[in-house]
Structure formats: C-alpha cells, structure tokens
Scaffold this motif. Structure first.
Motif, PDB file in Angstrom:
ATOM      1  N   PRO A  26       1.400  -1.387   0.091  1.00 39.87           N
ATOM      2  CA  PRO A  26       0.018   0.117   0.445  1.00 39.87           C
ATOM      3  C   PRO A  26       0.862   1.462   0.219  1.00 39.87           C
ATOM      4  N   SER A  27       2.290   1.326   1.082  1.00 35.35           N
ATOM      5  CA  SER A  27       3.106   2.574   0.454  1.00 35.35           C
ATOM      6  C   SER A  27       3.032   2.773  -1.267  1.00 35.35           C
ATOM      7  N   HIS A  28       2.849   2.249  -1.884  1.00 36.13           N
ATOM      8  CA  HIS A  28       2.908   2.960  -3.472  1.00 36.13           C
ATOM      9  C   HIS A  28       1.478   2.220  -4.404  1.00 36.13           C
ATOM     10  N   PHE A  29       0.821   2.181  -3.958  1.00 35.28           N
ATOM     11  CA  PHE A  29      -1.019   2.432  -4.120  1.00 35.28           C
ATOM     12  C   PHE A  29      -1.474   2.195  -5.105  1.00 35.28           C
ATOM     13  N   LEU A  30      -0.900   2.635  -6.129  1.00 36.28           N
ATOM     14  CA  LEU A  30      -1.134   1.323  -7.550  1.00 36.28           C
ATOM     15  C   LEU A  30      -1.134  -0.425  -7.984  1.00 36.28           C
ATOM     16  N   ASP A  31       0.683  -0.410  -6.952  1.00 36.89           N
ATOM     17  CA  ASP A  31       0.060  -1.900  -6.724  1.00 36.89           C
ATOM     18  C   ASP A  31      -1.167  -2.150  -6.589  1.00 36.89           C
ATOM     19  N   VAL A  32      -1.456  -2.102  -5.318  1.00 39.09           N
ATOM     20  CA  VAL A  32      -3.085  -2.103  -4.372  1.00 39.09           C
ATOM     21  C   VAL A  32      -4.480  -2.381  -5.992  1.00 39.09           C
ATOM     22  N   ALA A  33      -4.333  -0.571  -6.074  1.00 39.11           N
ATOM     23  CA  ALA A  33      -5.055  -0.446  -6.926  1.00 39.11           C
ATOM     24  C   ALA A  33      -5.717  -1.379  -8.028  1.00 39.11           C
ATOM     25  N   GLU A  34      -4.345  -2.000  -8.907  1.00 43.91           N
ATOM     26  CA  GLU A  34      -4.453  -3.049  -9.883  1.00 43.91           C
ATOM     27  C   GLU A  34      -4.517  -4.406  -9.207  1.00 43.91           C
ATOM     28  N   MET A  35      -4.180  -4.705  -8.162  1.00 44.40           N
ATOM     29  CA  MET A  35      -4.174  -6.072  -7.370  1.00 44.40           C
ATOM     30  C   MET A  35      -5.447  -5.877  -7.829  1.00 44.40           C
ATOM     31  N   THR A  36      -5.599  -5.209  -6.873  1.00 48.97           N
ATOM     32  CA  THR A  36      -7.716  -5.634  -6.260  1.00 48.97           C
ATOM     33  C   THR A  36      -8.440  -5.533  -7.346  1.00 48.97           C
ATOM     34  N   THR A  37      -8.317  -5.093  -8.620  1.00 54.62           N
ATOM     35  CA  THR A  37      -8.582  -5.090  -9.861  1.00 54.62           C
ATOM     36  C   THR A  37      -8.882  -6.558 -10.623  1.00 54.62           C
ATOM     37  N   ALA A  38      -8.185  -6.686 -10.036  1.00 54.12           N
ATOM     38  CA  ALA A  38      -7.596  -8.230 -11.264  1.00 54.12           C
ATOM     39  C   ALA A  38      -8.232  -9.142 -10.186  1.00 54.12           C
ATOM     40  N   MET A  39      -8.530  -9.021  -8.672  1.00 57.66           N
ATOM     41  CA  MET A  39      -8.643 -10.001  -7.536  1.00 57.66           C
ATOM     42  C   MET A  39     -10.543  -9.790  -8.047  1.00 57.66           C
ATOM     43  N   ALA A  40     -10.866  -8.302  -8.430  1.00 57.74           N
ATOM     44  CA  ALA A  40     -12.727  -7.931  -8.669  1.00 57.74           C
ATOM     45  C   ALA A  40     -12.804  -9.191  -9.472  1.00 57.74           C
ATOM     46  N   ILE A  41     -12.097  -9.039 -10.934  1.00 54.85           N
ATOM     47  CA  ILE A  41     -12.594  -9.353 -11.530  1.00 54.85           C
ATOM     48  C   ILE A  41     -12.799 -11.646 -12.171  1.00 54.85           C
ATOM     49  N   GLY A  42     -11.579 -11.615 -11.599  1.00 55.92           N
ATOM     50  CA  GLY A  42     -11.602 -13.417 -11.355  1.00 55.92           C
ATOM     51  C   GLY A  42     -12.860 -13.417 -10.507  1.00 55.92           C
ATOM     52  N   TYR A  43     -12.819 -12.513  -9.025  1.00 52.12           N
ATOM     53  CA  TYR A  43     -13.847 -13.215  -8.043  1.00 52.12           C
ATOM     54  C   TYR A  43     -15.447 -13.391  -8.866  1.00 52.12           C
ATOM     55  N   ASP A  44     -15.666 -11.751  -9.572  1.00 57.27           N
ATOM     56  CA  ASP A  44     -16.792 -12.181 -10.749  1.00 57.27           C
ATOM     57  C   ASP A  44     -17.303 -12.791 -11.469  1.00 57.27           C
ATOM     58  N   TRP A  45     -16.058 -12.453 -12.374  1.00 59.80           N
ATOM     59  CA  TRP A  45     -16.087 -14.127 -14.033  1.00 59.80           C
ATOM     60  C   TRP A  45     -15.477 -15.530 -13.063  1.00 59.80           C
ATOM     61  N   LEU A  58     -13.959  -0.755  -8.157  1.00 64.38           N
ATOM     62  CA  LEU A  58     -14.249  -2.781  -8.906  1.00 64.38           C
ATOM     63  C   LEU A  58     -13.863  -3.689  -7.824  1.00 64.38           C
ATOM     64  N   GLY A  59     -13.291  -3.202  -6.812  1.00 65.57           N
ATOM     65  CA  GLY A  59     -13.624  -4.477  -5.394  1.00 65.57           C
ATOM     66  C   GLY A  59     -14.145  -3.923  -4.754  1.00 65.57           C
ATOM     67  N   ALA A  60     -14.739  -2.817  -4.733  1.00 70.11           N
ATOM     68  CA  ALA A  60     -16.144  -2.804  -3.288  1.00 70.11           C
ATOM     69  C   ALA A  60     -17.490  -3.196  -4.492  1.00 70.11           C
ATOM     70  N   LEU A  61     -17.568  -3.302  -5.461  1.00 73.44           N
ATOM     71  CA  LEU A  61     -18.628  -3.694  -6.860  1.00 73.44           C
ATOM     72  C   LEU A  61     -19.041  -5.068  -6.751  1.00 73.44           C
ATOM     73  N   ALA A  62     -17.447  -5.928  -6.621  1.00 78.14           N
ATOM     74  CA  ALA A  62     -17.475  -7.447  -7.053  1.00 78.14           C
ATOM     75  C   ALA A  62     -18.452  -7.600  -5.741  1.00 78.14           C
ATOM     76  N   ILE A  63     -17.301  -8.060  -3.987  1.00 79.92           N
ATOM     77  CA  ILE A  63     -17.964  -8.028  -2.952  1.00 79.92           C
ATOM     78  C   ILE A  63     -19.009  -7.300  -2.475  1.00 79.92           C
TER      79      ILE A  63
END
Length: 619
Positions: A123-142, A193-198
């Motif tokens: 989280p200290s470089h939050f782009l990393d969190v954002a892209e990882m959360t996007t990945a997990m949101a799409i995986g979870y939903d799809w 995306l993370g919030a909307l997935a769950i």
C-alpha cells in the motif's frame, strides 16, 4: 410541500439503485452476459475478431504452465506483479467463460488464493494495490460460479483488508485521493471495482467507496476539457483513461448509472486526441514521460462506440495490424479490445476527415498536422506548449517533432526508467524550479527541440498556450507563446511551426531581448548523421534519405552539434543520437528572428517567403 416531494422522489431513486445492487447476479463487471454474447457473435462473423479471440485463448494457455506469482518488490514497487496478476485474471477468466474448460478456472482460482495470502499488496505505492484489487475483483466476479466457498471467503477478505481498507489511511492515499492525474483514476477505480465485486458482503462500505470515487475522479476528468487533450501525454492517457472507462462501465452495471461521468466536458472527445497523437511515421508524439512506440489502446473502441464514429479506429486498426502476437498477449489491457470492440466492424473503417488537430488552451496544448492519413507515406509535424506543473512533464515547451514517411527527423528521448533513478536517490517527482528532476539529462529544455537562453532552465511555473493556428492545405500552422516559461530571461518569445505546401517545414522564433547580452541555443534532437555544409546549413542523412536544416536569422549565428552523452553517471545512455542546431548572440533590447526551414530532399524546390508570425493567418 414541493421540497418534501423532491426529497421523497430522490429517496425512491436511491432506493431503486440500491435495490438493483442487491439483486446482482455474477458475472456483471465489465463482461456481463450480454457482452459475452456480443463477442460470440463477433468471432463467428468477423475474421479479425475470430483471430483476436484465438490469440487471447493462446495467451491463457501460456499461463497454465507458468509459475505462480511471488511477492517481489522492485525498488518501492510491487507493480509488475500486480499488473501480471491482472493480465492473468483477464485472460484466464475470459478463456473459461468462452470455452467452459475448467483448466482455466482452476488456474485462476490458484492465482487468486495465492495472491490473497500475500502479506499485503504494497500500500505504500498504492497503484500496486489498485491494480491487484482490480485483478481480484474481475477474477472473483467472472469465476464466481466456479470457485469454492473457501476461495470466495478468502478473496472477499483480501479485497476488503488488503485493498479497500488501506485506501482510507492518509499514509497510503495522499498521492492519489485528490490528485488531478492518472493515480486518481487508477486508484479510485480499483477500489470501486473491488467494492462492487463483493457488494453483497459490504454494501455500506461499498457505497462509501463508490461515492468517494464518483466525486474524486472528477478532478482528473476535468483535465480532458475542453477538447479531449490529456496533459500527461500519450502513454499515460491509456493508463488513466482505461481505468476511467472501467469505472464508468462498472457503475452502469451495478448502479444503473455512471452519475454523469461520461458526459463530463471533453471526455467523449478524447478519442480525437489520442488518434492524432500517432504521427505519420506510425509512432506517437511522445512528450513528457511517454514512449514513442504506438500501440493499440482498447478505450478507443469504447469511445468509437459511444460517439458512433468508426473513424476513431483508423489508427487503432493500423496499430493492431502491425502488433506482434507477443505484444498483444503480453499487454495486460489487450483483452478489453474485444470486450469493447466486438460490435465494431473493423473492415469498414474510414480515414479521419481532418489533417490537423489542435488543443489550444488545455493544460498541455498541442497541435498536430499531416499531409495524409496513410502511415509512412507523408509528412507530419507536432508541437506543444504547456507547463511543468502537470504530471510526468518535462521542460519541453515549444518542443516539436517532424516526420517524413517512416523517418523521424526531429525526435524526443521520452523518459528514463524511474526505478533506475530512484535507487540512486534521485528525487524524481519534485516540480519546483530547483528540483533534482530537472537535472536529469532527458528532462530539461537543453535535451528537447526548443530554446535555451543563457543555459537556463525553463520556468516551471509558466503556462504557454497555442495562441493561433490554421489548417489551410498549403499552410498548416500553430503558434505557441513561450514567454511565460522564459520569465526574466527574455521579454517575449513566440514560436510558430508550419507545414508548407505539404512539402517542407518552417520553425520561426520571434524574440524580444532584455537589455543585456543573451545567448540562445536552438536545439533539435535527431537520430540522423549531420554534416555542417555552411554557416547557415546542416544536412541530415538517415536510411539513405536527406533533409536540409537551413537557418535565416537577424542575429549572428554559429551552426553546431552537441553530444547526447550526459556527464552525470545516473543518466541513461542515448546511443545513435545527436543534437543539431545553432547558437545565436542576441543584442540587448532588440527584436530578433530565428527562422529554420526543414526541407526533405524530395520536396519541390519552390518556397514561400515566410512572413512574420502576426501575418501567418493571412498566408
């Protein structure tokens, strides 16, 4: 009474939206069932999309035997790992949904469980969190209807605790929460995306995240006004705009509305900007921290559909056709092209109607002109104004690029790799006049195709606009008032660039000097081999072709070349390049003109007498 009726109706509307969210059936993010059916129709009827689909499946196949991702931080970034996770989730999720082969879903589930167990997502470089959360949101939903209950619980917890919750901590959100740059777009979208997935598991928290995103993302979206130009340039447009479109589509899927985001001034016009950023040689106008290599950008398919304008895909079709299989498979956003483009018939795309595009008063004003839209078959030129206060900018106001067929005679270095500089302790992100950023060789005005007075840097607070332009076929031009970036160095500096008779280029500088001797360096970066022919002419040679650089000046000049090798150990090498141009001694208190003709050898030898800038509109 009227007030209470309005409140009542508003409550009903919110309740309806909330009810819609509660009735969600996975999958619904980005690729819902309707999108899936559109893709199936496209690959059955359009050979281009059939081949693209096969390529995406090939990409998914290549992941099956790859080792699972590891939490490897490079410098201060986990970003490469996060981005690879996103690429894998998109390809594996798509392959499973389109083929129903469980091997893809099994591997995607392994990836999600693996990443969920990382201690954090950096989280200290939050782009990393954002892209990882996007990945997990799409995986979870799809893959919701395949993955186990245990995996669902693990992923839900990871999205909430390693993605969403850290976004409320000031130590982690101060780089993006209220910024006007791509970080804002990427991070707010990733959290949403993370919030909307769950959503079903955290409805109140999800609404907080979404409401925050809808308001905050308006800050960087304001930069698209009035005509679609994006201040961070070609490459960063793709990053910020891709995520912006993802947010808009996710909001419409879950909330039934994008809350007006797509209608913000300039946003739906931004396709024209990115289309014109590909110059005649098929590469980009790569000002700032952007690379010159053009690539297909999936948001262009979304914009073409929104605008009902297939001509927006002219450059995308060209870039798609020239891309290698590896480039398309490795591009983490590559899959979005078929999601947003399946309804588009790529065999019926017409060329744009205008040969010139200008954004005159945006944060980074640009003008682009060309002789035709057949890549590598004509001339093109581009120039920029702007300010160093925008994200990822250089001291490059007045810088230009010219191309002739497939040759880029005047070029731009682009960026130096960030981690390389950061590891050496270089403060790369300051923007005040004394920041170390401007000591980096590639980042200051002496390394760009612009002017330098008495070896001084441009003023970082200045903001230069394009004050005038014209698009006549025999004289396309743009004029930049560069005075604001040379405060206390000169009284006035204006630069005009013109494409004349579709045959050659003119760069004209009109300068009013302070009451002191002033030396100006006129600089152009090139990959050509130079030869100084006389005291006003340099001949450039490249790929068996030649171009003449001819100077007309009211001041004494000295034709010169300069090495592109930096004396600083931390600067990147710049092989096979050289600076060409001249120095001129400007007399105290005088008005001086520096006019340069850039003439390809195959141009017709009939030249206009170029008038002062104030008369260009009459030429």
């Amino acid at each position: 009474m009227k007030k209470y009726v309005i409140i009542f109706l508003a409550t009903i509307c919110v309740s309806c939206i909330y009810a819609k969210a509660q009735a969600l059936v996975h999958p619904y993010l980005i690729m819902n069932m309707e999108t899936e059916q559109n893709i199936r129709k496209a690959i059955a009827s359009e050979p281009i999309w059939e081949e693209y689909h096969k390529l995406m499946i090939e990409g998914a196949d290549s992941i099956l035997s790859a080792p699972l991702l590891e939490r490897i931080v490079e410098g201060r970034r986990l970003l490469d790992v996060s981005r690879e996770c996103l690429r894998r989730m998109l390809l594996l999720g798509y392959a499973y949904r389109m083929t129903e082969k469980e091997e893809y879903a099994r591997r995607a589930e392994l990836e999600m469980n693996n990443v969920s167990l990382f201690v954090d997502w950096n989280p200290s470089h939050f782009l990393d969190v954002a892209e990882m959360t996007t990945a997990m949101a799409i995986g979870y939903d799809w893959l919701f209807n395949y993955i186990s209950i245990e995996t669902k619980r693990r992923v839900e917890k990871a999205i909430e605790t390693k993605g969403i919750r850290p976004s409320f901590k000031e130590d982690y959100n101060n780089h993006w929460l209220d910024n006007h740059n791509n970080w804002n777009q990427v991070c707010h979208t990733g959290m949403s995306l993370g919030a909307l997935a769950i959503y079903d598991h955290i409805p109140e928290l999800a609404d907080t995240i979404v409401n925050r995103a809808v308001e905050k993302i308006k800050l960087p979206m304001s930069i698209y006004a009035p005509d679609g130009a994006y201040s961070e340039g070609y490459s960063y447009w793709a990053y910020g705009t891709t995520y912006n479109v993802l947010l808009i589509e996710a909001l419409k899927a879950v909330k039934g509305t994008d809350f007006g985001l797509s209608q913000m001034p300039g946003f739906l016009k931004t396709g024209k900007f990115i289309q014109n950023m590909i110059l005649g040689d098929g590469k980009s106008f790569n000002y700032g921290d952007c690379n010159h290599s053009g690539r297909m950008f999936p948001p262009m398919f979304w914009l073409a559909q929104q605008n009902h304008d297939t001509s927006l895909l002219w450059t995308e079709k060209y870039l798609l056709d020239k891309a290698s299989k590896k480039q398309l498979i490795d591009y983490r956003y590559g899959l979005y092209a078929i999601l947003w483009g399946a309804r588009m018939k790529l065999n019926h795309i017409v060329a744009p109607s205008h040969k010139m595009w200008v954004s005159a008063k945006s944060q980074q004003p640009v003008a682009v002109m060309r002789t035709n839209w057949e890549f590598k078959k004509g001339l093109s030129a581009a120039i920029k104004g702007g300010t160093a206060q925008a994200g990822h900018t250089h001291l490059d106001v007045g810088s230009f690029i010219i191309t002739d067929h497939d040759i880029r005679w005047a070029m731009d270095f682009g960026p130096q790799e960030y981690n390389m500089l950061e590891k050496l302790g270089i403060d790369l992100w300051g923007r005040n006049q004394e920041s170390q950023r401007w000591d980096v060789f590639r980042y200051n005005n002496q390394a760009h195709n612009t002017l330098t007075f008495n070896n001084q840097h441009q003023n970082v607070e200045g903001h230069s606009l394009i004050t005038e332009y014209g698009d006549k076929t025999d004289f396309m031009y743009a004029i930049v008032d560069m005075t604001p970036v040379y405060i206390n160095q000169i009284v006035e500096a204006k630069r005009g660039i013109a494409l004349v008779n579709e045959q050659y280029f003119v760069v004209r500088d009109e300068i009013k000097v302070l009451n002191k001797p002033t030396t100006v360096r006129w600089n152009m970066l090139t990959g050509a081999t130079p030869e100084i022919l006389d005291d006003h002419t340099i001949q450039l040679s490249m790929q068996g072709k030649k171009l003449l650089l001819q100077v007309e000046s009211s001041a004494p000049i000295l034709m010169k070349t300069w090495s592109t090798t930096s004396p600083n150990s931390y600067d990147a090498a710049n092989p096979n390049t050289i600076f060409v141009g001249f120095e001129a001694e400007l007399r105290p208190g005088m008005k001086e003109t520096l006019q340069v003709k850039l003439i390809p050898e195959n141009s017709k030898k009939t030249y206009k007498k170029i008038q002062p800038l104030k008369l260009w509109k009459n030429i």
